[in-house]
Design a protein around this motif. Structure first.
Motif, PDB file in Angstrom:
ATOM      1  N   ILE A 372      33.661 -14.238  69.017  1.00  0.00           N
ATOM      2  CA  ILE A 372      32.080 -14.044  69.598  1.00  0.00           C
ATOM      3  C   ILE A 372      31.762 -12.910  70.576  1.00  0.00           C
ATOM      4  O   ILE A 372      32.693 -12.831  71.446  1.00  0.00           O
ATOM      5  N   ARG A 373      31.036 -12.138  70.142  1.00  0.00           N
ATOM      6  CA  ARG A 373      30.413 -11.062  71.301  1.00  0.00           C
ATOM      7  C   ARG A 373      29.106 -11.532  71.533  1.00  0.00           C
ATOM      8  O   ARG A 373      28.112 -11.445  70.601  1.00  0.00           O
ATOM      9  N   ALA A 374      28.657 -11.701  72.850  1.00  0.00           N
ATOM     10  CA  ALA A 374      27.443 -12.213  73.207  1.00  0.00           C
ATOM     11  C   ALA A 374      26.241 -11.190  72.739  1.00  0.00           C
ATOM     12  O   ALA A 374      25.073 -11.524  72.511  1.00  0.00           O
ATOM     13  N   ASN A 375      26.583 -10.049  72.917  1.00  0.00           N
ATOM     14  CA  ASN A 375      25.559  -8.966  72.636  1.00  0.00           C
ATOM     15  C   ASN A 375      26.094  -7.415  72.426  1.00  0.00           C
ATOM     16  O   ASN A 375      27.461  -7.506  72.916  1.00  0.00           O
ATOM     17  N   GLU A 376      25.637  -6.519  71.854  1.00  0.00           N
ATOM     18  CA  GLU A 376      26.001  -5.181  71.644  1.00  0.00           C
ATOM     19  C   GLU A 376      26.328  -4.454  72.935  1.00  0.00           C
ATOM     20  O   GLU A 376      26.876  -3.477  73.069  1.00  0.00           O
ATOM     21  N   ALA A 377      25.880  -5.052  74.119  1.00  0.00           N
ATOM     22  CA  ALA A 377      26.124  -4.348  75.328  1.00  0.00           C
ATOM     23  C   ALA A 377      27.288  -4.879  76.226  1.00  0.00           C
ATOM     24  O   ALA A 377      27.549  -4.360  77.351  1.00  0.00           O
ATOM     25  N   SER A 378      27.753  -5.778  75.683  1.00  0.00           N
ATOM     26  CA  SER A 378      29.015  -6.468  76.305  1.00  0.00           C
ATOM     27  C   SER A 378      30.356  -5.958  75.591  1.00  0.00           C
ATOM     28  O   SER A 378      30.507  -5.717  74.657  1.00  0.00           O
ATOM     29  N   ASN A 379      31.226  -5.811  76.859  1.00  0.00           N
ATOM     30  CA  ASN A 379      32.408  -5.289  76.316  1.00  0.00           C
ATOM     31  C   ASN A 379      33.370  -6.583  76.321  1.00  0.00           C
ATOM     32  O   ASN A 379      34.752  -6.321  76.597  1.00  0.00           O
ATOM     33  N   THR A 380      32.917  -7.730  76.404  1.00  0.00           N
ATOM     34  CA  THR A 380      33.898  -9.084  76.298  1.00  0.00           C
ATOM     35  C   THR A 380      33.635  -9.657  74.898  1.00  0.00           C
ATOM     36  O   THR A 380      32.499  -9.930  74.236  1.00  0.00           O
ATOM     37  N   ILE A 381      34.833 -10.062  74.308  1.00  0.00           N
ATOM     38  CA  ILE A 381      35.004 -10.998  73.313  1.00  0.00           C
ATOM     39  C   ILE A 381      35.824 -12.015  73.554  1.00  0.00           C
ATOM     40  O   ILE A 381      36.782 -12.119  74.152  1.00  0.00           O
ATOM     41  N   TYR A 382      35.028 -13.403  73.136  1.00  0.00           N
ATOM     42  CA  TYR A 382      35.928 -14.645  73.367  1.00  0.00           C
ATOM     43  C   TYR A 382      36.178 -15.320  72.140  1.00  0.00           C
ATOM     44  O   TYR A 382      35.489 -15.071  71.072  1.00  0.00           O
ATOM     45  N   PHE A 383      37.288 -15.990  72.107  1.00  0.00           N
ATOM     46  CA  PHE A 383      37.873 -16.499  70.745  1.00  0.00           C
ATOM     47  C   PHE A 383      38.843 -17.645  71.089  1.00  0.00           C
ATOM     48  O   PHE A 383      39.132 -17.952  72.218  1.00  0.00           O
ATOM     49  N   ARG A 384      38.935 -18.497  69.960  1.00  0.00           N
ATOM     50  CA  ARG A 384      39.958 -19.568  70.241  1.00  0.00           C
ATOM     51  C   ARG A 384      41.388 -19.112  70.904  1.00  0.00           C
ATOM     52  O   ARG A 384      41.938 -18.093  70.248  1.00  0.00           O
ATOM     53  N   LYS A 385      42.015 -19.894  71.726  1.00  0.00           N
ATOM     54  CA  LYS A 385      42.999 -19.532  72.564  1.00  0.00           C
ATOM     55  C   LYS A 385      44.316 -19.469  71.682  1.00  0.00           C
ATOM     56  O   LYS A 385      44.756 -20.083  70.684  1.00  0.00           O
ATOM     57  N   PRO A 386      44.806 -18.029  71.580  1.00  0.00           N
ATOM     58  CA  PRO A 386      46.172 -17.885  70.933  1.00  0.00           C
ATOM     59  C   PRO A 386      47.344 -18.449  71.687  1.00  0.00           C
ATOM     60  O   PRO A 386      47.329 -19.150  72.569  1.00  0.00           O
TER      61      PRO A 386
END
Length: 439
Positions: A372-386
């Protein structure tokens, strides 16, 4: 434009040449260095080896690029002048004369004016200073807001922010003795203006000290500034922006309006802003920008003078901290120069393009991780823990978040300026191998 020096200690054989399904060769060394020792127990030689892995830092908002040679040349000039070679102290207000001659208030004033322009503060109505950290800047903004609102209304304000705000905001709320009103969030993690309106209506007798987050810590959401301001119109308020990471790069993007202090008709959009120097900019030690309007500061400082009026420094300092680092403002001045701002614009563009690349690749090849990326201005992607070995290798931050399956553990990756396509591809390879092995 000068390029930053990167990968100085990587071997000529190329440590990033990991192929799909293969264990990266340098992972063994990293894990061996961890072993059973703590970082405090590492020798200098072992710490020197660790710097080979600085470009693998994906979990925390730190630009691990080595600053350009011009920065170190500037630092040497400062040292030649004695700055950093014996005690320098920026005690007091950098916009007032100081009786202590060994200060760098001149550099501090100039960098505040330069960044004031970046954030569209009125050129003749800008005040600020270089703090010890982003949290220190948030503390000053919240203290300033509490002081002003209490004087204006006779009531101690309530603090409004979301559960996605940085944890330091809750610490500062406690330190300042403020009652908290938690505002609900939208699906992306940003503050919900409708819930803010509802919470304000439920507390009509108390002024509102609102801390809006421009780039939430884990999800990278952006609180909707203009909608928040609109909801506050008929309520005594002070609006502080915590833009620790995003405030560094958004001014150089088509989302610059997220952090601009004035609208096109010169109306104020917020009262103060905090931006970290060691995050996007890559300054080599923690520091923070705090910027507000001079007129607002003057109102605050008159009230502050009733609490703290030390005659022996010849003026009311206007800062919570008394002695302040005199070296950092002179060093960070470099980042407010035209060439440095040009480099920041270049870094911002590359960073967001690489974030888009990572997101597209994860959506295409790693859908089970639910990126998931909250918006196009964000450099952050969060995801299920590997797997844990990937968390360790890339220093990923992890949190439990609510999902359709209940509480699930997630990790996030931040694509900072040092994270290029080689690092991203290695990261993707590790994630694919993790999924294929059933870890």
């Amino acid at each position: 434009m000068l390029s930053r020096r990167r990968f100085l200690t990587f071997s000529a054989t190329g440590m990033l040449a990991a192929t799909a399904g293969c264990r990266p060769q340098h992972l063994d060394l990293l894990l061996n260095l961890e072993g059973s020792t703590t970082s405090a127990e590492l020798s200098l030689a072992e710490k020197a080896k660790l710097k080979r892995f600085k470009d693998l830092m994906l979990g925390y908002p730190v630009n691990m690029n080595t600053p350009p040679e011009d920065f170190f040349a500037w630092r040497r000039q400062l040292q030649d002048a004695g700055i950093g070679m014996f005690p320098y102290n920026n005690v007091g207000n950098p916009f007032q004369a100081s009786p202590f001659p060994f200060n760098t208030h001149d550099f501090e004033r100039e960098l505040i004016r330069n960044f004031g322009k970046v954030y569209a503060f009125p050129p003749d109505d800008t005040w600020g200073f270089l703090s010890h950290s982003g949290t220190d800047s948030n503390m000053h903004g919240m203290y300033m807001g509490r002081t002003l609102l209490k004087a204006r209304t006779g009531m101690i304000p309530k603090a409004y922010f979301t559960c996605e705000a940085h944890y330091s905001v809750q610490i500062l709320r406690d330190l300042l003795g403020l009652e908290t009103v938690f505002v609900d969030t939208l699906p992306d993690g940003a503050m919900d203006p409708a819930d803010l309106e509802s919470k304000l209506a439920a507390n009509p007798d108390y002024p509102a000290l609102v801390v809006a987050t421009i780039g939430t810590t884990f999800k990278g959401a952006i609180d909707p500034l203009d909608q928040i301001r609109q909801k506050l119109e008929n309520h005594p308020n002070y609006l502080h922006l915590d833009a620790a990471l995003f405030g560094g790069y958004l001014p150089h993007t088509d989302r610059a309006n997220e952090v601009l202090q004035q609208t096109a008709d010169s109306s104020a959009r917020y009262d103060s802003i905090a931006v970290s120097c060691h995050k996007f900019f890559g300054f080599t030690s923690p520091a923070g920008l705090f910027i507000s309007r001079q007129s607002l500061f003057d109102e605050f400082n008159e009230l502050f003078s009733r609490i703290h009026n030390p005659e022996y420094i010849h003026h009311v300092p206007g800062t919570i901290t008394c002695s302040r680092d005199g070296v950092k403002p002179a060093e960070f001045y470099f980042y407010s120069t035209p060439s440095a701002l040009t480099k920041q614009a270049e870094d911002a563009g590359n960073m967001l393009r690489n974030t888009t690349y990572l997101m597209e690749q994860m959506q295409r090849h790693l859908p089970p991780l639910q990126p998931i990326r909250a918006n196009e201005a964000s450099n952050t992607i969060y995801f299920r823990k590997p797997a844990d070995n990937i968390v360790r290798k890339y220093s990923l931050a992890t949190m439990h978040l609510n999902s359709e399956q209940g509480k699930q553990e997630y990790a996030h990756a931040l694509v900072m300026p040092h994270v290029d396509r080689h690092i991203i591809d290695e990261f993707l390879t590790d994630l694919e191998h993790d999924l294929s092995s059933g870890s």
